[in-house]
Design an enzyme around this catalytic site. Structure first.
Site: not given
Ligand code: NOJ
Length: 536
Positions: A115, A217, A272, A336-337
């Site tokens: 990330d 991100d 993302e 993970h969201d």
């Protein structure tokens, strides 16, 4: 229902002569390091914990990892608030641990993507600590500062992700700073070339350390309206934003990031982008052949769908229609969201979701524990960690970030020798890795065998795809490469279908949700709630 003719139109060809990049043949597995495996006994997972489980990952068959942040951070957004771009937070280990991990992954033929969070830093990053002091320090212009309106109120009507103003006042500067996320995450000023240079330097740091790609991100937030003008619609959502994000100049930055990655060879940029974007907005991030943007603009369209044939068929059709020819698709059900797949669809249906994800044309992204059917864990108020939950009840992401259960009956299911940062799910005995490994009927075995089949079957791995006209409540498509044809049929309805009712022919069954030895029970494969892969 679309006609056979219109189905033909969305057939996508995989060019046989194409130089494929590694990521196009990869199966990604996202690890949220805090919750994977704790080896230093502090209740939080670490890099050593991942290293210890590389064999597990290898035997599952995944070929690439995406690691969520492990950089120094005060953990106000659990690592998405970075206070040092080029290091490892002691809670996760050291740079040497990272080097060991990447070496081991590479020697096991597993690629490593990490990330990277360039839109904002932690409020405790040394750049921001300086920046907030006054208007003259060397970092004064590294973040987005703006004067109050004459009445002292916020500079404009922009809101942050958990609702409420995106601006926080700092007395020392008599100014507000912008934070698109929490106030603990000030947005960097990407219009400042020094910021760009500093972030590109950090990207190089990780490429030189050997990473195969970066998952960037919130890439579509990087540039904001130059004059910080109000959003015309005060109730704007991020996907309808015309000032706060999605600015055209951001595309140049993305292209530069892509070019930087390519300087290191076949390294990739996974972007993302906002999960609410339309398909057209999403695919625009592939760029053009001579002006590439991202290798993988995260495609969240499946993630937003119920497990229903009409919704999935429509989504897949739209995606394939709009996908540019030079682009390779990607698909995911979760991360993970968002709530876990087994919670959204039910554990029994998790196999159907996996069957679709792992047979579609496009790189699949799995989320750790989905191969075990992990479900969201209900938390008591005092167990809540995610600040999003405190700001907006119901938005918290803790339930889908809980520790992976390794050993049935062991303390904390073998995740940690001490109480973990989030509780292990109550169903951990049934879900544990050691309960499922070697059990031919387990979900884990289903994933492992399906992954192996995908990787061993060129038509599934890289073939063309044609959506097929199918009975109501059925998702069906053909995958095709150089004469090898597979047909995937998933019956999401409540009534069985008979092979004779299908407007296309199928031969033997290669794989199914109905258990091992699929060839013996082809009719069961077409039962309600089942699916399989057929030769054709
Ligand atoms: C997107 C990440 O996926 C999410 O977990 C994080 O909170 C925000 N970006 C802010 O970095």
């Amino acid at each position: 229902m679309a006609t056979a003719q219109s189905m033909m139109e969305v057939q996508k060809k995989t060019r046989a002569d194409k130089q494929r990049s590694w990521f196009e043949d990869a199966i990604f597995y996202q690890i949220y390091p805090r919750s994977f495996n704790d080896t230093n006994g502090d209740g939080v997972g670490d890099l050593g914990g991942i290293l210890e489980k590389v064999n597990y990952l290898k035997s599952l068959g995944i070929t690439a990892l995406w690691l969520s942040p492990f950089f120094p951070s005060p953990m106000e957004d659990f690592g998405y608030d970075v206070s040092g771009y080029c290091d490892v937070d002691p809670i996760f280990g050291t740079l040497e641990d990272f080097d060991r991990l990447i070496r081991t992954c590479h020697s096991s033929d597993i690629k490593m993507v990490i990330d990277f969070v360039p839109n904002h830093t932690s409020q405790h990053h040394p750049w921001f600590v300086e920046s907030r002091k006054n208007k003259t320090n060397p970092y004064a212009d590294w973040y987005i500062w703006a004067d109050p309106k004459p009445d002292g109120s916020v500079p404009n009507n922009w809101t942050c992700v958990t609702t409420g103003s995106a601006w926080t006042y700092v007395k020392a500067r008599h100014q507000y700073y912008l934070h698109s996320f929490l106030s603990a995450q000030p947005d960097l000023n990407w219009r400042n070339p020094e910021v760009r240079e500093a972030i590109f330097k950090a990207m190089r740091f990780w490429f030189e350390r050997g990473v195969d790609g970066l998952r960037v991100d919130m890439i579509d937030f990087l540039i904001k309206d130059e004059f910080l003008r109000d959003e015309p619609d005060p109730d704007y959502r991020f996907k309808t934003s015309v000032r706060h994000m999605n600015q055209p100049q951001m595309r140049d930055i993305v292209a530069d990031m892509h070019a930087l990655a390519r300087e290191y060879g076949d390294r990739v940029i996974i972007g993302e982008i906002n999960s609410e974007l339309s398909v057209a907005q999403t695919v625009s991030y592939y760029g053009k052949p001579g002006n590439r943007q991202m290798d993988v603009p995260f495609n969240f369209v499946l993630m937003r769908q119920p497990l229903e044939a009409a919704a999935i068929n429509a989504t897949l059709r739209e995606f394939e229609e709009l996908l540019p020819d030079h682009a390779w698709p990607n698909h995911t059900w979760g991360n993970h969201d968002v709530p876990r797949v087994a919670t959204r669809f039910g554990v029994e249906k998790a196999r159907l979701a996996a069957l679709i994800l792992l047979t579609l044309r496009g790189t699949p992204f799995l989320y750790y524990g989905d191969e075990l059917g992990m479900e969201d864990v209900k938390l008591t108020r005092d167990q809540i960690q995610d600040p999003w939950e405190f700001r907006q009840p119901g938005r918290g992401r803790d339930p889908n970030r809980t520790p992976l259960p390794w050993t049935a009956g062991a303390r904390n299911a073998g995740f940690s020798s001490v109480d973990p940062w989030l509780p292990v799910g109550a169903d951990n005995e049934a879900r544990a890795v050691d309960t499922q490994l070697g059990n031919s009927a387990s979900l884990h075995t289903f994933y492992r065998d399906l992954i192996a089949l995908r990787q061993a079957t060129p038509a599934l791995l890289k073939g063309d795809q044609k959506l097929l006209e199918a009975p109501k409540d059925v998702v069906a498509y053909e995958r095709n490469l150089e004469g090898e044809r597979c047909i995937v049929i998933v019956n999401l309805g409540t009534t069985p279908i008979s092979p004779g009712s299908l407007p296309f022919g199928i031969k033997g069954c290669m794989f199914s949700t109905a258990g091992p030895e699929p060839a013996k029970h082809v009719s069961r494969v077409l039962d309600a709630g089942h699916g399989g892969i057929f030769s054709a």
